[in-house]
Design an enzyme around this catalytic site. Sequence first.
Site, PDB file in Angstrom:
ATOM      1  N   GLY A   1       0.785  -1.238   0.000  1.00  0.00           N
ATOM      2  CA  GLY A   1       0.000   0.000   0.000  1.00  0.00           C
ATOM      3  C   GLY A   1       0.807   1.273   0.000  1.00  0.00           C
ATOM      4  O   GLY A   1       0.234   2.353   0.232  1.00  0.00           O
TER       5      GLY A   1
ATOM      6  N   ASP B   1       4.087  -3.074   3.189  1.00  0.00           N
ATOM      7  CA  ASP B   1       4.956  -2.794   2.036  1.00  0.00           C
ATOM      8  C   ASP B   1       6.377  -3.168   2.422  1.00  0.00           C
ATOM      9  O   ASP B   1       6.635  -3.570   3.562  1.00  0.00           O
ATOM     10  CB  ASP B   1       4.867  -1.336   1.587  1.00  0.00           C
TER      11      ASP B   1
ATOM     12  N   ASP C   1       6.974  -8.470   2.064  1.00  0.00           N
ATOM     13  CA  ASP C   1       7.176  -8.679   0.634  1.00  0.00           C
ATOM     14  C   ASP C   1       6.045  -9.573   0.140  1.00  0.00           C
ATOM     15  O   ASP C   1       5.878 -10.698   0.619  1.00  0.00           O
ATOM     16  CB  ASP C   1       8.532  -9.355   0.399  1.00  0.00           C
ATOM     17  N   PHE C   2       5.257  -9.077  -0.811  1.00  0.00           N
ATOM     18  CA  PHE C   2       4.071  -9.837  -1.223  1.00  0.00           C
ATOM     19  C   PHE C   2       4.383 -11.160  -1.930  1.00  0.00           C
ATOM     20  O   PHE C   2       3.485 -11.955  -2.189  1.00  0.00           O
ATOM     21  CB  PHE C   2       3.115  -9.008  -2.067  1.00  0.00           C
TER      22      PHE C   2
ATOM     23  N   HIS D   1      -0.808  -4.482 -12.015  1.00  0.00           N
ATOM     24  CA  HIS D   1      -0.447  -3.943 -13.336  1.00  0.00           C
ATOM     25  C   HIS D   1       1.063  -3.716 -13.464  1.00  0.00           C
ATOM     26  O   HIS D   1       1.562  -3.459 -14.556  1.00  0.00           O
ATOM     27  CB  HIS D   1      -1.229  -2.668 -13.636  1.00  0.00           C
TER      28      HIS D   1
END
Length: 414
Positions: A254, A278, A299-300, A319
Amino acid sequence: MSQTVDLSLATRASDPDAVPGLIKDINNLHSSLKEGDEETRHKLAIKARSLLQSLLTPREQMLQHTWADPGLDAAIITGVDVGLWKLMVKNGVDTPQKVEDLAKSVGMDPVLLGRLLRHVCAMGHLEEVAQDEYKLTNFAKSLSLDVIGDGYVALLGGIGRSPIEFFKFLRETKWQNPIDAAHTAMHASYNTDLPNCFEYLRSIGMGPQTNHHMGGYRQGRLPWMHPTVYPVEKTLFADADTSPDATLVVDVAGGLGHDINEFKKYYPNHPGKLILQDLPVVIADVKGLDTSIQLMPHDFLAEQPIKGARAYFMHSILHDWPDDVCIKILSRLADAMKPGYSKLLIFECVIPRTGAYWEATAGDILMMTQLSALERTEDHWRQLIEGSGLKLKITKFWSSGQSDIENLIECELA
């Protein structure tokens, strides 16, 4: 039989026959324009652009693209870098200002500054009062805002070569659609081995400017939690776990927390916890958030530590990545979701099959040239989310109503 274009075509108005109809459309739209009517303003802007393009010759358009626009960018970026626009606002937003005085204050050669500001004025972004004396327009005033001005420094000054040199990258890849996040036009243009353009921008000291731009490009758009976009109280609050340790929303990647902070302002009495996630380097820059929002370095691509939240939210994250990386990101979230309870909310551009808006197509080219990623159509979103073995399903596309630049894509476990 082969055909050729006569050179005289380039020196005539591009579409003079369209002018009367466009002027009529503009007058009709203007007569119905009211304060705050973004849909009509948007339609009016498109018609006005079409009118200008109809009147300009192809030669003039070529010179605008290759001379005028790059020259304007050079002047704007320089002004942001030396603090010119902030100085002019400080001096007085409606005060005529002399080039000589401004140059002395920012430490620039007055001849240089005069040439730059003369072009900014010629392009319609300053008001000329006298020779080498100007007043700010609303656009120029806005350049003093970090969320506006810093976008020029980061995207053009930091990674602006990527789209310009994209054709060279395509030559090397034999004109294939870019899908490799580790091999992008940005990597080729800047000869870097860093993972992506965000890491590269941070490495050259433009992390803060990039973060400012992330907040700036969203200005003026309805937030995902606005009642006209998504019925938060009905879909998230109803039947939500109200125990002290329950999490309501996890804002994944975010950034500086623009979305989660706005959610708190819209719904100050929400149930559960709000968490902003984030990378550590980004979380370290977060300032001014509501103190009840929990900050969490994450970390996603790693395992999602928050299990069974009511909602996992991502804004303009997928994206940035080609499909293979998106599948990894989504799989981490799907693994953390609670069946029949958790929702995945993705706020992103959804490009229509026809009639795409320029912000959407420009974003697609930006993602392609910097990240080998893309803006997606509804068909592509369904393919990514439902056709990749993720055990997720799309329950609804919620339109923002603003020319459908962004939709909230609501997902649940299948």
